[in-house]
Design an enzyme around this catalytic site. Structure first.
Site, mmCIF file in Angstrom:
data_model
loop_
_atom_site.group_PDB
_atom_site.id
_atom_site.type_symbol
_atom_site.label_atom_id
_atom_site.label_comp_id
_atom_site.label_asym_id
_atom_site.label_seq_id
_atom_site.Cartn_x
_atom_site.Cartn_y
_atom_site.Cartn_z
ATOM 1 C CE1 TYR A 14 13.698 12.267 -10.843
ATOM 2 C CE2 TYR A 14 13.944 10.230 -12.081
ATOM 3 C CZ TYR A 14 14.129 10.959 -10.930
ATOM 4 O OH TYR A 14 14.759 10.385 -9.845
ATOM 5 C CG LEU B 277 8.241 12.998 5.221
ATOM 6 C CD1 LEU B 277 6.880 13.552 5.593
ATOM 7 C CD2 LEU B 277 8.780 12.128 6.359
ATOM 8 N N GLY B 278 10.094 10.656 1.318
ATOM 9 C CA GLY B 278 10.000 9.795 0.150
ATOM 10 C C GLY B 278 10.580 8.419 0.414
ATOM 11 C CD GLN B 279 11.941 3.564 -3.258
ATOM 12 O OE1 GLN B 279 12.321 4.279 -4.176
ATOM 13 N NE2 GLN B 279 11.746 2.256 -3.416
ATOM 14 C CG LEU B 280 15.854 6.558 -1.915
ATOM 15 C CD1 LEU B 280 16.990 7.077 -2.792
ATOM 16 C CD2 LEU B 280 15.978 5.058 -1.733
ATOM 17 N N GLY C 236 13.118 16.525 1.162
ATOM 18 C CA GLY C 236 12.265 15.483 0.608
ATOM 19 C C GLY C 236 12.394 14.176 1.357
ATOM 20 C CG ASP D 280 8.634 25.727 -0.645
ATOM 21 O OD1 ASP D 280 9.128 25.048 -1.575
ATOM 22 O OD2 ASP D 280 7.761 26.598 -0.842
ATOM 23 C CB ILE D 281 13.535 22.731 -2.258
ATOM 24 C CG1 ILE D 281 12.501 22.275 -3.290
ATOM 25 C CG2 ILE D 281 13.853 21.640 -1.259
ATOM 26 C CD1 ILE D 281 13.004 21.205 -4.224
ATOM 27 C CG ASP E 130 8.892 16.023 2.305
ATOM 28 O OD1 ASP E 130 8.302 16.740 1.470
ATOM 29 O OD2 ASP E 130 9.297 14.878 2.051
#
Length: 356
Positions: free
Chosen positions: A177, A46-49, A44, A88-89, A70
């Protein structure tokens, strides 16, 4: 320049020097016996972190030793910055092939659907946040990886003490979440005690960054206000003006993650820690922003995200992280505002020059 609220400049320099030396020693302890640095996979990414962490880790361990992944098509800049692979997780074999091919040592698992988005598609959130986690945990056990999984203030619920919220307390969140993150915390502790897995986890507050646009999350108003101010728009907040939540500037967030990754095993009395830097309400950040943009207009129209925020901590107690492995934040609200506007104005000027 950003003001450091917690220490004088001379003491800060002395502290940072000693911390840098200690971090260097801690980092070297986790190199391979032959001197090779660890090889790290970020899911993941390409997310914020993810992009910020990849840059930080590549600076410390070398570009080729940090593999971003990602399911999103990367930009040219991402591809040119270092190794990037599709991952793909939900596909165990896909992840396994990456771990084997790239000889992965550490796995940072960012892939997840966040709070507000998860509530809109609960079945997908269960698949990504829980089934995907199971693949990551089992793979990490199988290949003896060090695995970091971020958690969140959303892992707490209305039955949790909110001011302050301690490291160990009742949680019982009311978003999928939050439920998935409590599941991750407990499963990681179980794998650690049952199988010896080196599982590490930090509960992050809202994270504020100039590099990514707000995506509709419950704490994203604290990013939107900067964009609205600098572009001369009215700021419409979806939370009540007095809704206080813990927050953190992204540089502090990424540094805390790395310090947790390299912390000596003997210093970790827990596998999951709270970390934070500040707490503020929408009206307080608006007031801070108006010191830079006095004409900013703000209105408040609470929506469904208010119900989520009302179950989250107001003040985060992260003393255990500070005591056990030396966590310290650098940015308070004033310092964060200064650096956010500096970076956003630089971006605006670059876009103006390029004609975008």
């Amino acid at each position: 320049m950003a003001r450091l609220a917690w220490v004088t400049s001379r003491a800060r320099h002395s502290w940072l020097t000693s911390q840098a030396q200690q971090c260097w020693l801690n980092t070297r302890r986790h190199y391979h016996p032959n001197g090779d640095p660890p090889r790290i996979l970020i899911t993941g990414s390409l997310g914020q972190l993810g992009t910020g962490l990849a840059k930080l880790l590549r600076g410390k361990y070398g570009t080729q030793n940090v593999i971003m992944s990602d399911i999103v098509k990367p930009t040219k800049d991402i591809v040119n910055s270092g190794p990037y692979v599709f991952a793909d997780i939900l596909d165990f074999k896909c992840l396994q092939e990456i771990v084997v091919t790239y000889r992965i040592d550490w796995l940072v698992h960012f892939s997840a659907l966040l709070s507000a988005i998860g509530e809109q598609n609960v079945p997908l959130a269960i698949r990504v946040n829980i089934e995907g986690l199971h693949n990551v945990m089992e793979l990490s056990k199988q290949y003896n990886l060090r695995v970091f999984v971020p958690s969140t203030i959303g892992a707490f619920g209305p039955d949790s003490p909110r001011n302050p919220t301690p490291n160990l307390t009742i949680q019982r969140p009311r978003t999928i979440y939050g439920v998935s993150k409590v599941h991750a915390e407990l499963l990681g502790e179980y794998y650690h005690h049952r199988f010896g897995l080196d599982f590490r986890c930090l509960r992050f507050p809202g994270v504020i960054s100039a590099d990514t646009m707000p995506g509709g999350g419950t704490t994203d108003y604290a990013v939107q206000v900067f964009h609205d101010a600098i572009e001369g728009r009215e700021f419409e907040c979806y939370l009540r003006p007095t809704t206080r939540l813990p927050m953190m500037y992204i540089d502090d967030c990424l540094r805390s993650l790395w310090e947790m990754l390299v912390a000596p095993e003997e210093k970790l009395k827990r596998r999951t820690y709270n970390v934070t830097a500040m707490s503020f309400s929408p009206e307080e950040i608006v007031s801070a922003v108006r010191k830079h943009f006095p004409d900013l207009k703000a209105t408040y129209k609470p929506d469904s995200r208010q119900n989520i925020a009302d179950t989250w901590p107001e003040i985060f107690d992260d003393n255990e992280a500070r005591w056990d492995w030396g966590w310290q934040h650098h940015y308070d609200l004033e310092a964060m505002c200064e650096i956010m506007f500096t970076l956003l104005q630089q971006q605006q000027q670059m876009e103006s020059v390029s004609g975008r």
